[in-house]
Design a protein around this motif. Sequence first.
Motif, PDB file in Angstrom:
ATOM      1  N   MET A 178       0.837  -1.197   0.000  1.00  0.00           N
ATOM      2  CA  MET A 178       0.000   0.000   0.000  1.00  0.00           C
ATOM      3  C   MET A 178       0.874   1.250   0.000  1.00  0.00           C
ATOM      4  O   MET A 178       1.917   1.290   0.646  1.00  0.00           O
ATOM      5  N   ILE A 179       0.432   2.266  -0.729  1.00  0.00           N
ATOM      6  CA  ILE A 179       1.147   3.534  -0.786  1.00  0.00           C
ATOM      7  C   ILE A 179       0.373   4.588   0.002  1.00  0.00           C
ATOM      8  O   ILE A 179      -0.838   4.741  -0.167  1.00  0.00           O
ATOM      9  N   SER A 180       1.077   5.299   0.864  1.00  0.00           N
ATOM     10  CA  SER A 180       0.489   6.426   1.596  1.00  0.00           C
ATOM     11  C   SER A 180       0.729   7.687   0.775  1.00  0.00           C
ATOM     12  O   SER A 180       1.876   8.113   0.610  1.00  0.00           O
ATOM     13  N   ILE A 181      -0.345   8.263   0.254  1.00  0.00           N
ATOM     14  CA  ILE A 181      -0.267   9.523  -0.484  1.00  0.00           C
ATOM     15  C   ILE A 181      -0.555  10.638   0.515  1.00  0.00           C
ATOM     16  O   ILE A 181      -1.590  10.632   1.184  1.00  0.00           O
ATOM     17  N   ILE A 182       0.356  11.594   0.615  1.00  0.00           N
ATOM     18  CA  ILE A 182       0.271  12.630   1.646  1.00  0.00           C
ATOM     19  C   ILE A 182       0.173  14.000   0.983  1.00  0.00           C
ATOM     20  O   ILE A 182       0.982  14.341   0.116  1.00  0.00           O
ATOM     21  N   THR A 183      -0.813  14.770   1.405  1.00  0.00           N
ATOM     22  CA  THR A 183      -1.010  16.124   0.885  1.00  0.00           C
ATOM     23  C   THR A 183      -0.921  17.121   2.036  1.00  0.00           C
ATOM     24  O   THR A 183      -1.625  16.981   3.042  1.00  0.00           O
ATOM     25  N   ILE A 184      -0.057  18.108   1.878  1.00  0.00           N
ATOM     26  CA  ILE A 184       0.079  19.182   2.862  1.00  0.00           C
ATOM     27  C   ILE A 184      -0.682  20.396   2.340  1.00  0.00           C
ATOM     28  O   ILE A 184      -0.552  20.766   1.167  1.00  0.00           O
ATOM     29  N   THR A 185      -1.487  21.005   3.198  1.00  0.00           N
ATOM     30  CA  THR A 185      -2.293  22.147   2.772  1.00  0.00           C
ATOM     31  C   THR A 185      -2.224  23.287   3.774  1.00  0.00           C
ATOM     32  O   THR A 185      -2.044  23.075   4.979  1.00  0.00           O
ATOM     33  N   TYR A 186      -2.385  24.484   3.257  1.00  0.00           N
ATOM     34  CA  TYR A 186      -2.644  25.657   4.097  1.00  0.00           C
ATOM     35  C   TYR A 186      -3.269  26.727   3.209  1.00  0.00           C
ATOM     36  O   TYR A 186      -2.651  27.178   2.234  1.00  0.00           O
ATOM     37  N   ASN A 187      -4.502  27.099   3.531  1.00  0.00           N
ATOM     38  CA  ASN A 187      -5.246  28.087   2.743  1.00  0.00           C
ATOM     39  C   ASN A 187      -5.154  27.766   1.245  1.00  0.00           C
ATOM     40  O   ASN A 187      -4.760  28.604   0.428  1.00  0.00           O
ATOM     41  N   ALA A 188      -5.544  26.555   0.924  1.00  0.00           N
ATOM     42  CA  ALA A 188      -5.383  26.048  -0.448  1.00  0.00           C
ATOM     43  C   ALA A 188      -6.732  25.767  -1.111  1.00  0.00           C
ATOM     44  O   ALA A 188      -6.840  24.861  -1.936  1.00  0.00           O
TER      45      ALA A 188
ATOM     46  N   ASN B 271       1.328  17.432  -2.835  1.00  0.00           N
ATOM     47  CA  ASN B 271       0.800  18.523  -2.025  1.00  0.00           C
ATOM     48  C   ASN B 271      -0.263  19.336  -2.756  1.00  0.00           C
ATOM     49  O   ASN B 271      -0.478  19.164  -3.957  1.00  0.00           O
ATOM     50  N   ALA B 272      -0.943  20.207  -2.030  1.00  0.00           N
ATOM     51  CA  ALA B 272      -2.030  20.998  -2.603  1.00  0.00           C
ATOM     52  C   ALA B 272      -1.531  21.780  -3.811  1.00  0.00           C
ATOM     53  O   ALA B 272      -0.527  22.492  -3.742  1.00  0.00           O
ATOM     54  N   GLY B 273      -2.225  21.624  -4.920  1.00  0.00           N
ATOM     55  CA  GLY B 273      -1.824  22.241  -6.176  1.00  0.00           C
ATOM     56  C   GLY B 273      -1.164  21.258  -7.117  1.00  0.00           C
ATOM     57  O   GLY B 273      -1.172  21.441  -8.327  1.00  0.00           O
ATOM     58  N   ASP B 274      -0.571  20.194  -6.555  1.00  0.00           N
ATOM     59  CA  ASP B 274       0.029  19.133  -7.361  1.00  0.00           C
ATOM     60  C   ASP B 274      -1.027  18.087  -7.690  1.00  0.00           C
ATOM     61  O   ASP B 274      -2.068  18.007  -7.038  1.00  0.00           O
ATOM     62  N   GLN B 275      -0.740  17.255  -8.678  1.00  0.00           N
ATOM     63  CA  GLN B 275      -1.689  16.217  -9.070  1.00  0.00           C
ATOM     64  C   GLN B 275      -0.948  14.959  -9.515  1.00  0.00           C
ATOM     65  O   GLN B 275       0.165  15.055 -10.029  1.00  0.00           O
ATOM     66  N   ILE B 276      -1.571  13.806  -9.308  1.00  0.00           N
ATOM     67  CA  ILE B 276      -1.079  12.585  -9.926  1.00  0.00           C
ATOM     68  C   ILE B 276      -1.374  12.675 -11.415  1.00  0.00           C
ATOM     69  O   ILE B 276      -2.430  13.165 -11.821  1.00  0.00           O
ATOM     70  N   TYR B 277      -0.452  12.208 -12.245  1.00  0.00           N
ATOM     71  CA  TYR B 277      -0.506  12.540 -13.670  1.00  0.00           C
ATOM     72  C   TYR B 277      -1.730  11.971 -14.389  1.00  0.00           C
ATOM     73  O   TYR B 277      -2.462  12.694 -15.060  1.00  0.00           O
ATOM     74  N   LEU B 278      -1.965  10.668 -14.267  1.00  0.00           N
ATOM     75  CA  LEU B 278      -3.085  10.010 -14.937  1.00  0.00           C
ATOM     76  C   LEU B 278      -3.829   9.114 -13.949  1.00  0.00           C
ATOM     77  O   LEU B 278      -3.246   8.684 -12.943  1.00  0.00           O
ATOM     78  N   PRO B 279      -5.080   8.768 -14.217  1.00  0.00           N
ATOM     79  CA  PRO B 279      -5.805   7.840 -13.342  1.00  0.00           C
ATOM     80  C   PRO B 279      -5.131   6.465 -13.224  1.00  0.00           C
ATOM     81  O   PRO B 279      -5.344   5.769 -12.240  1.00  0.00           O
ATOM     82  N   THR B 280      -4.321   6.091 -14.200  1.00  0.00           N
ATOM     83  CA  THR B 280      -3.637   4.789 -14.171  1.00  0.00           C
ATOM     84  C   THR B 280      -2.247   4.850 -13.566  1.00  0.00           C
ATOM     85  O   THR B 280      -1.571   3.824 -13.453  1.00  0.00           O
ATOM     86  N   THR B 281      -1.791   6.033 -13.165  1.00  0.00           N
ATOM     87  CA  THR B 281      -0.408   6.195 -12.712  1.00  0.00           C
ATOM     88  C   THR B 281      -0.106   5.379 -11.462  1.00  0.00           C
ATOM     89  O   THR B 281       0.921   4.695 -11.380  1.00  0.00           O
ATOM     90  N   LEU B 282      -0.983   5.433 -10.467  1.00  0.00           N
ATOM     91  CA  LEU B 282      -0.728   4.706  -9.219  1.00  0.00           C
ATOM     92  C   LEU B 282      -0.667   3.199  -9.472  1.00  0.00           C
ATOM     93  O   LEU B 282       0.170   2.501  -8.903  1.00  0.00           O
ATOM     94  N   GLN B 283      -1.547   2.707 -10.335  1.00  0.00           N
ATOM     95  CA  GLN B 283      -1.522   1.284 -10.667  1.00  0.00           C
ATOM     96  C   GLN B 283      -0.206   0.913 -11.342  1.00  0.00           C
ATOM     97  O   GLN B 283       0.392  -0.129 -11.025  1.00  0.00           O
ATOM     98  N   TYR B 284       0.261   1.753 -12.238  1.00  0.00           N
ATOM     99  CA  TYR B 284       1.518   1.472 -12.925  1.00  0.00           C
ATOM    100  C   TYR B 284       2.683   1.458 -11.938  1.00  0.00           C
ATOM    101  O   TYR B 284       3.544   0.572 -11.981  1.00  0.00           O
TER     102      TYR B 284
END
Length: 244
Positions: free
Chosen positions: A1-11, A88-101
Motif C-alpha cells: 500500500m502507498i500512503s499519499i500525503i497532501t500538505i495544505t494551508y489556505n489552499a 501537495n495541494a496544487g500538485d496532481q497525480i498525472y493520470l488515473p492509471t499512474t498509481l496502478q503502474y
Amino acid sequence: MISIITITYNAERWIEATMLSVLSQTCRDYEYIIVDGASTDGTIAIVQQMESLFEGRMRYISEPDNGLYYAMNKGLRLAQGDFVWFINAGDQIYLPTTLQYITDQITLTTDIIYGKASIINAKGTHVSEHHKKTPTRLTKWSLLNGLVVSHQAIVVKRAIAPEYDTSLRIVADYDWVIRCVCASQYNAYIDQYVCKFLIGGISNQQRKRSWKERFLVMRHHYGLVLTLLAHLWITIQYPFSIKY
C-alpha cells in the motif's frame, strides 16, 4: 500500500483538483492523508465535503504547525503504507492509471521508485518538464547536480524515509531525497510522467536563503571542494532556477 500525503494551508483554490487526481486512481491500494495547517479559508470545508468519496481511505488533520516540513513530518508519522508519496495541494497525480503502474513496478527489493514531472500553471496547463533531466540511474552522486528528481515524482519505502530537517526552511526536500537515496539499495526508474506540480514563485530574499541552505546541504553530504565545484556549475547552468 502507498500512503499519499497532501500538505495544505489556505489552499481552497487548489485542493479539489489535487484530491480528484487521487480519487480518480484506478488502483485502490492506497491511503490518503491530508495534513492541514489550520487553514482560515475554505480548504477544510472542501476536504470534509469530499471525504466520504474516498470510502474510508482518507484521513485528515487540521491544526497549527510551524511550516511545511513540520507538516510533512506529521504526514510521515501518520503514514501506515509500505511507501510514501507527497502530492501537495496544487500538485496532481498525472493520470488515473499512474498509481496502478507504479504499484505494478514495485518488487520486494524496491526502495525508491521515481519518474518524470510535468510543470503546470495555475490553469492546470503543462508548461514544461522539470528543468533538470531525470537520470535513469539515481545515486547520491546524481544529486550533486541538484534535485534532479522532482520531489513530487519520487515514491519512497517508508522504512527508509527519514523525517525532514526542520532547521531548513526551503530546501529540506532536497536534503530528504539525498538521505533517502543514501539509505536505498534499489531505485527503479519509470520513463513517463507520474505527477504534475504547480509552478510557484520565490522572493529575492527567499532565493538568497535557498542558495545558502542548498550550499550547506551539499557541503554536509559531499564535502566543501565538490560543493564549491558543483555550486559553480549549477550557477552557470541555472542562474534563475527556483527549485533544486
